[in-house]
Design an enzyme around this catalytic site. Structure first.
Site, PDB file in Angstrom:
ATOM      1  N   LEU A 171       0.826  -1.202   0.000  1.00 11.27           N
ATOM      2  CA  LEU A 171       0.000   0.000   0.000  1.00 11.27           C
ATOM      3  C   LEU A 171       0.861   1.253   0.000  1.00 11.27           C
ATOM      4  CD1 LEU A 171      -2.773   1.283   0.059  1.00 11.27           C
ATOM      5  CD2 LEU A 171      -2.816   0.954   2.542  1.00 11.27           C
ATOM      6  N   TYR A 212      -4.400  -9.863  14.440  1.00 12.74           N
ATOM      7  CA  TYR A 212      -4.228  -8.692  13.569  1.00 12.74           C
ATOM      8  C   TYR A 212      -5.423  -7.750  13.695  1.00 12.74           C
ATOM      9  CZ  TYR A 212      -4.495  -5.962   9.275  1.00 12.74           C
ATOM     10  OH  TYR A 212      -4.648  -4.940   8.384  1.00 12.74           O
ATOM     11  N   ARG A 256     -15.090 -12.347  -2.850  1.00 11.84           N
ATOM     12  CA  ARG A 256     -15.253 -11.525  -1.646  1.00 11.84           C
ATOM     13  C   ARG A 256     -14.731 -10.116  -1.885  1.00 11.84           C
ATOM     14  NH1 ARG A 256     -11.578  -9.910   2.097  1.00 11.84           N
ATOM     15  NH2 ARG A 256     -12.397  -9.261   4.136  1.00 11.84           N
TER      16      ARG A 256
END
Length: 277
Positions: free
Chosen positions: A16, A143, A181
């Site tokens: 990212l 997480y 998904r």
């Protein structure tokens, strides 16, 4: 607030972070880069762990805002999550407080509500069928739990120290979705940059939590709070739907990976492969 002149990007070597390094400068942001891994082609980047509080504070010093992407981005043993995502985020906020930085954009995650049932029905869902931002948190992993902590830490630093934060519950930010998904949670890189820019520049945000996805036809959650800070998504995953459904099939509601928002994280969460930032 005016567009920040200098934005510190932690986790800048990650997937990212790499995408945002290429996109955010077009919005007028000057990026300062921080990661545990060296960043090729960026000799000015700070290479250090979040646990190196001296290096972190020096990187924060003089920044106008922080885009906090660093940390383990998948499941790992609790001790690793504790060091990187929980203690590391606390180090980041302490550095921001000490250096007078008053705006943080925090990479939270959809996995804070990973055990929430996935919406069912015809797409697009009606507004009342979308998952609201105040849905009770049900993390699906250590997480996800660490991102719950990060959101609460952001709230504490706003209430106690006046550090504003937009916590962005990111869906999946990739060039294109890779699963059925993901058609519901996809955040295109272009929309990711638009959302982060809005979060960096919106006024009077206090601590605001938003979902991070594109304007997908199959979207599961309500983007009202994201739109309220100025985010206008432009992309839609639907163009990828025919190919992904033909390859992977329609979701099976009897499979927890399909019936819960966190997908495979609720049953066989992927382990991280890269050293934590």
């Amino acid at each position: 607030m005016p567009a920040p002149r200098t934005v510190l990007v932690t986790g800048a070597a990650g997937g990212l972070g790499t995408l945002m390094r290429g996109l955010l400068p077009a919005y007028g942001h000057q990026l300062r880069l921080f990661d545990a891994a060296p960043i090729e082609g960026a000799p000015e980047a700070v290479t250090a762990e979040l646990a190196d509080t001296r290096a972190l504070r020096a990187a924060v010093r003089g920044s106008d805002a922080i885009l906090h992407l660093a940390g383990i981005s998948a499941e790992a043993p609790f001790g690793e999550i504790l060091r990187s995502n929980i203690e590391g985020t606390h180090h980041l906020y302490e550095a921001a407080r000490a250096e007078g930085v008053r705006r943080v954009v925090l990479a939270s995650s959809n996995h804070v509500i990973g055990w929430t049932p996935s919406p069912r029905g015809e797409f697009p869902l009606a507004p009342g069928e979308l998952i609201p931002i105040d849905t009770p948190r049900r993390p699906d992993t250590y997480y996800g739990l660490s991102k719950c902590f990060a959101e609460d830490l952001a709230q504490l630093y706003w209430d106690r120290h006046g550090v504003e934060t937009v916590s962005v519950r990111i869906g999946a930010c990739f060039m294109e979705p890779t699963s059925v998904r993901m058609l519901s949670v996809w955040l295109s890189p272009g929309d990711g940059a638009r959302l982060f820019h809005a979060a960096l520049t919106a006024e009077d945000i206090g601590h605001t939590v938003v979902y991070g996805s594109s304007a997908n036809t199959r979207i599961w959650w309500d983007l009202t709070t994201a739109r309220a800070i100025g985010y206008e998504p432009r992309d839609d995953s639907e163009q990828y739907a025919p190919g992904l459904i033909a390859e992977q099939g329609e979701p099976d509601p009897r499979n927890p990976e399909h019936s819960r928002l966190g997908g495979p994280f609720v049953t066989h969460p992927p382990r991280h492969r890269l050293p934590p930032s």
